[in-house]
Design a protein around this motif. Structure first.
Motif, PDB file in Angstrom:
ATOM      1  N   THR A   1       0.809  -1.217   0.000  1.00 15.59           N
ATOM      2  CA  THR A   1       0.000   0.000   0.000  1.00 15.59           C
ATOM      3  C   THR A   1       0.844   1.270   0.000  1.00 15.59           C
ATOM      4  O   THR A   1       0.315   2.362  -0.177  1.00 15.59           O
ATOM      5  CB  THR A   1      -0.944   0.033   1.219  1.00 15.59           C
ATOM      6  OG1 THR A   1      -0.156  -0.031   2.411  1.00 15.59           O
ATOM      7  CG2 THR A   1      -1.934  -1.120   1.176  1.00 15.59           C
ATOM      8  N   ALA A   2       2.147   1.120   0.193  1.00 14.63           N
ATOM      9  CA  ALA A   2       3.060   2.270   0.205  1.00 14.63           C
ATOM     10  C   ALA A   2       4.444   1.798  -0.209  1.00 14.63           C
ATOM     11  O   ALA A   2       4.795   0.624  -0.025  1.00 14.63           O
ATOM     12  CB  ALA A   2       3.117   2.896   1.601  1.00 14.63           C
ATOM     13  N   THR A   3       5.205   2.712  -0.738  1.00 14.81           N
ATOM     14  CA  THR A   3       6.578   2.374  -1.100  1.00 14.81           C
ATOM     15  C   THR A   3       7.462   2.382   0.145  1.00 14.81           C
ATOM     16  O   THR A   3       7.212   3.142   1.082  1.00 14.81           O
ATOM     17  CB  THR A   3       7.148   3.372  -2.128  1.00 14.81           C
ATOM     18  OG1 THR A   3       7.142   4.684  -1.552  1.00 14.81           O
ATOM     19  CG2 THR A   3       6.338   3.370  -3.421  1.00 14.81           C
ATOM     20  N   PRO A   4       8.497   1.556   0.154  1.00 16.61           N
ATOM     21  CA  PRO A   4       9.420   1.572   1.280  1.00 16.61           C
ATOM     22  C   PRO A   4      10.423   2.713   1.135  1.00 16.61           C
ATOM     23  O   PRO A   4      10.467   3.389   0.104  1.00 16.61           O
ATOM     24  CB  PRO A   4      10.130   0.221   1.154  1.00 16.61           C
ATOM     25  CG  PRO A   4      10.152  -0.024  -0.331  1.00 16.61           C
ATOM     26  CD  PRO A   4       8.843   0.538  -0.839  1.00 16.61           C
ATOM     27  N   THR A   5      11.248   2.889   2.137  1.00 17.96           N
ATOM     28  CA  THR A   5      12.392   3.797   2.002  1.00 17.96           C
ATOM     29  C   THR A   5      13.455   3.090   1.168  1.00 17.96           C
ATOM     30  O   THR A   5      13.426   1.853   1.018  1.00 17.96           O
ATOM     31  CB  THR A   5      12.999   4.130   3.375  1.00 17.96           C
ATOM     32  OG1 THR A   5      13.506   2.916   3.953  1.00 17.96           O
ATOM     33  CG2 THR A   5      11.975   4.782   4.293  1.00 17.96           C
ATOM     34  N   TRP A   6      14.402   3.858   0.654  1.00 18.07           N
ATOM     35  CA  TRP A   6      15.510   3.241  -0.059  1.00 18.07           C
ATOM     36  C   TRP A   6      16.243   2.258   0.852  1.00 18.07           C
ATOM     37  O   TRP A   6      16.592   1.166   0.438  1.00 18.07           O
ATOM     38  CB  TRP A   6      16.486   4.278  -0.614  1.00 18.07           C
ATOM     39  CG  TRP A   6      17.797   3.630  -1.006  1.00 18.07           C
ATOM     40  CD1 TRP A   6      18.992   3.759  -0.370  1.00 18.07           C
ATOM     41  CD2 TRP A   6      18.012   2.718  -2.080  1.00 18.07           C
ATOM     42  NE1 TRP A   6      19.943   2.976  -0.991  1.00 18.07           N
ATOM     43  CE2 TRP A   6      19.372   2.323  -2.046  1.00 18.07           C
ATOM     44  CE3 TRP A   6      17.197   2.176  -3.080  1.00 18.07           C
ATOM     45  CZ2 TRP A   6      19.942   1.432  -2.967  1.00 18.07           C
ATOM     46  CZ3 TRP A   6      17.758   1.292  -4.001  1.00 18.07           C
ATOM     47  CH2 TRP A   6      19.109   0.933  -3.928  1.00 18.07           C
TER      48      TRP A   6
END
Length: 172
Positions: free
Chosen positions: A32-37
């Motif tokens: 549902t959301a992108t992770p951090t790098w």
């Protein structure tokens, strides 16, 4: 003309943008959301993490994989994801990425590549089949979608697998 090269940290803004498009579409992932790098980097193997770039060196797609288990006996088994910028679909980006990924994975010694794909994602299923993947199972009602047209509904995934022709075969 598309060129495939190793993914670097500086590619993250474009990789994240493409991933966010896949999340928003509701047909690529349960995320549902992108992770951090940092989280992405820590969770993906580095020897088969690639981006496709156009003639202006803009990232138009990516592929990356995670180990399926920390157990040593599964060291040669990875699960991958491949994403293409929606503005570049139908131009061979996915196939270029998948072919280069398979080569990199085999060179790194992996013997099985897996992926979970929604049964409705015909484009991904055809792409994987053309690259030698086969459906080995169906996970029924594996998780509930949180976004898109399927929000709130339980969904199935198909487990795809490609076995290496070079690695993982014992010879007497």
């Amino acid at each position: 003309m598309i060129r495939v090269r190793p993914m670097m940290a500086l590619d993250w803004p474009d990789v994240e943008r493409i991933l966010a498009s896949g999340i928003a579409g509701g047909e690529a992932t349960f995320e549902t959301a992108t992770p951090t790098w940092e989280a992405f980097d820590a969770g993906k193997v580095t020897d088969a993490r690639l981006v496709a770039v156009d003639t202006d060196d803009r990232t138009v797609g990516w592929v990356a994989a995670s180990r399926v288990s920390a157990r040593e006996v599964y060291r040669g088994v990875i699960e991958h994801s491949v994403y293409v910028d929606p503005a570049h679909t139908g131009r061979g980006v996915g196939r270029a990425l998948l072919d280069a990924f398979i080569d990199a994975a085999e060179a790194a010694g992996y013997w099985t590549i897996q992926s979970s794909v929604f049964p409705e994602n015909d484009v991904s299923l055809r792409l994987h089949e053309s690259a030698g993947f086969r459906v080995v199972g169906r996970r029924e009602r594996i998780a509930r979608s949180m976004l898109g047209a399927h929000a709130g509904r339980w969904r199935d995934t198909l487990l795809l697998e490609r076995r290496s022709t070079r690695n993982g075969h014992d010879t007497p």
